[in-house]
Every structure is written in structure tokens, then in C-alpha cells.
Write an enzyme that holds these catalytic residues in place. Structure first.
Site, PDB file in Angstrom:
ATOM      1  N   ASP A   1      -3.826   2.477   0.308  1.00  0.00           N
ATOM      2  CA  ASP A   1      -3.344   3.826   0.678  1.00  0.00           C
ATOM      3  C   ASP A   1      -3.371   4.879  -0.438  1.00  0.00           C
ATOM      4  O   ASP A   1      -2.378   5.620  -0.605  1.00  0.00           O
ATOM      5  CB  ASP A   1      -1.918   3.734   1.255  1.00  0.00           C
ATOM      6  CG  ASP A   1      -1.818   2.857   2.504  1.00  0.00           C
ATOM      7  OD1 ASP A   1      -2.846   2.315   2.940  1.00  0.00           O
ATOM      8  OD2 ASP A   1      -0.697   2.714   3.035  1.00  0.00           O
TER       9      ASP A   1
ATOM     10  N   LYS B   1      -4.780   1.369   9.327  1.00  0.00           N
ATOM     11  CA  LYS B   1      -3.597   0.703   9.896  1.00  0.00           C
ATOM     12  C   LYS B   1      -2.561   1.746  10.278  1.00  0.00           C
ATOM     13  O   LYS B   1      -2.589   2.871   9.756  1.00  0.00           O
ATOM     14  CB  LYS B   1      -3.012  -0.278   8.874  1.00  0.00           C
ATOM     15  CG  LYS B   1      -2.566   0.424   7.605  1.00  0.00           C
ATOM     16  CD  LYS B   1      -2.086  -0.552   6.566  1.00  0.00           C
ATOM     17  CE  LYS B   1      -1.682   0.166   5.302  1.00  0.00           C
ATOM     18  NZ  LYS B   1      -0.573   1.117   5.480  1.00  0.00           N
TER      19      LYS B   1
ATOM     20  N   CYS C   1       3.837  -0.301   1.196  1.00  0.00           N
ATOM     21  CA  CYS C   1       2.584  -0.907   1.675  1.00  0.00           C
ATOM     22  C   CYS C   1       2.015  -1.940   0.714  1.00  0.00           C
ATOM     23  O   CYS C   1       1.493  -2.968   1.155  1.00  0.00           O
ATOM     24  CB  CYS C   1       1.591   0.188   2.030  1.00  0.00           C
ATOM     25  SG  CYS C   1       2.166   1.092   3.503  1.00  0.00           S
TER      26      CYS C   1
HETATM   27  C1  VGL Z   1       3.620   3.951   3.230  1.00  0.00           C
HETATM   28  C2  VGL Z   1       5.620   4.710   4.067  1.00  0.00           C
HETATM   29  C3  VGL Z   1       5.026   5.045   5.260  1.00  0.00           C
HETATM   30  C4  VGL Z   1       2.879   3.350   2.085  1.00  0.00           C
HETATM   31  C5  VGL Z   1       3.012   4.275   4.430  1.00  0.00           C
HETATM   32  O1  VGL Z   1       1.637   3.494   2.022  1.00  0.00           O
HETATM   33  O2  VGL Z   1       3.532   2.721   1.224  1.00  0.00           O
HETATM   34  N1  VGL Z   1       4.927   4.166   3.073  1.00  0.00           N
HETATM   35  N2  VGL Z   1       3.712   4.821   5.433  1.00  0.00           N
END
Ligand code: VGL
Ligand code: ZN
Length: 198
Positions: A9, A107, A152
Site C-alpha cells: 500500500d 484488496k 496492512c
Molecule cells: C490501511 C487503514 C485502512 C493500511 C488501509 O494500508 O495500513 N490502513 N486501510
């Protein structure tokens, strides 16, 4: 066993100026790019939510970002709207060397379930398909980097260790949100699961 780098991410919304900015989130980009060539495979994950996703506080009457609600699959932290499919915030950081990736795994696309882990959605049973991909390619050793350490990256690392992978998290190439001690808790859960944190 061949060795995969999983980059979690590294998207605009998790970098300074983004909707769910992780402090210093962009600082890891040059270091991630520099190690990509040391692996047999590079996999990028992308948080990829439809507008109105159930993990957004804006989808819950009277709730604010960082409140927690009870979902059918358990407690869920509510977030500011982020990583909406096709938005600039959902795009990878523009200096991330995305051309080197073998696979981009998206995802969090089910409106009703969040997905922190790159392996299972937050119900802890719906697979993303990554485990099958890694198994078929014989990628048994994994190094994880990216954002955010305590969500994540942490959930992905714990799931990977439970699935039997040899897992290392490069803390220098991760950054955390640290919501109410979530960073320490995530490091603890990773260590318990047998993740090597270096
Ligand atoms: C994430 C919160 C919500 C992350 C993704 O990538 O850690 N955290 N969505
Ligand atoms: Zn998300």
C-alpha cells in the site's frame, strides 16, 4: 525457496498530503526501489475501495474517523474516505518503481468487508488469492515493506507466518499510524507469530 518482496500500500493517500497520511510515509520509497532488484519477484498491493465503503466513517451515521464499530466479522476501525478506486489517492506514490512489479494485488474491493491483510479479508477467511499465486510460483520466503506497519503490513505478516511462509518485515522500510498503541501491539503480534522484524 525463492524470495518475494511484498510492497504494501505505498499509495498517495497513505503519504503526507493524503487522506489517511502515515507520518513520513513517503520516506521509504527510495529504499524500497533500491532493494527490488534483490528479489526473485516483486508484488505490490493496493488498497482499493469502492466509494461508500463500509470501513469509511462517512458511511456510518454519527460516527467519526478512528471510531470503532462492530461489523458482522468483528470490531472495525472507521477511517477517513481513502483509496477510492481510480482516485489520485489510490494511485501508487509517483516515485515508486511500479514497472518492476510482477503482480499488483488489489484488496478491499468488497463494499461490506475491509481487508488489511494481503492474504485474507478482515473476516479472516475470504482469500485474496495471493497465497495461491505465491505457492504456484514457489515463493516461500517473503520480505514485507510498506504502509502502514500496524495495519496492512502487520496483518499481512501475521497471516503469511501462519500460512507457513518464512517472513521478514523491514521496519526501516515501513511506517506506522500508531492509533492508541496499535504499533506496539502489531509488533507484539508479529513477533508472536514468528515474523522476523529487522
Ligand atoms: C490501511 C487503514 C485502512 C493500511 C488501509 O494500508 O495500513 N490502513 N486501510
Ligand atoms: Zn483501506
Amino acid at each position: 525457496m525463492t524470495h518475494a518482496l511484498i510492497v504494501i500500500d505505498v499509495q498517495n493517500d497513505f503519504c503526507p498530503g493524503g487522506a489517511l497520511a502515515v507520518p513520513d510515509g513517503d520516506a521509504i520509497v527510495p529504499g524500497i526501489n533500491a532493494i527490488m532488484r534483490d528479489f526473485d519477484a516483486v508484488i505490490l498491493t493496493q488498497d482499493w475501495h469502492p466509494a461508500g465503503h463500509s470501513s469509511f466513517a462517512s458511511s456510518h451515521e454519527g460516527k467519526a474517523p478512528f471510531d470503532t464499530v462492530e461489523m458482522p466479522y468483528g470490531p472495525q476501525v472507521l477511517w477517513p474516505d481513502h483509496c477510492v478506486q481510480g482516485s489520485h489517492g489510490a494511485a501508487f506514490h509517483d516515485r515508486l518503481a511500479t514497472d518492476s512489479a510482477d503482480l499488483v494485488l488489489r484488496k478491499g474491493h468488497d463494499p461490506a468487508i475491509d481487508s488489511y491483510s494481503a492474504f485474507f479479508e478482515n473476516d479472516q477467511e475470504t482469500p485474496t488469492g495471493l497465497h495461491g499465486y505465491l505457492q504456484l510460483r514457489g515463493l516461500g520466503t517473503l520480505t514485507l515493506v510498506g504502509l502502514a506497519t500496524d495495519f496492512c503490513v502487520g496483518f499481512s505478516a501475521v497471516d503469511a507466518a501462519r500460512l507457513g511462509y518464512d517472513v521478514t518485515v523491514r521496519q526501516d522500510l515501513c511506517r506506522g499510524i500508531d492509533l492508541d498503541g496499535s504499533l506496539g501491539a502489531a509488533l507484539e503480534r508479529m513477533a508472536q507469530a514468528g515474523v522476523q522484524i529487522v
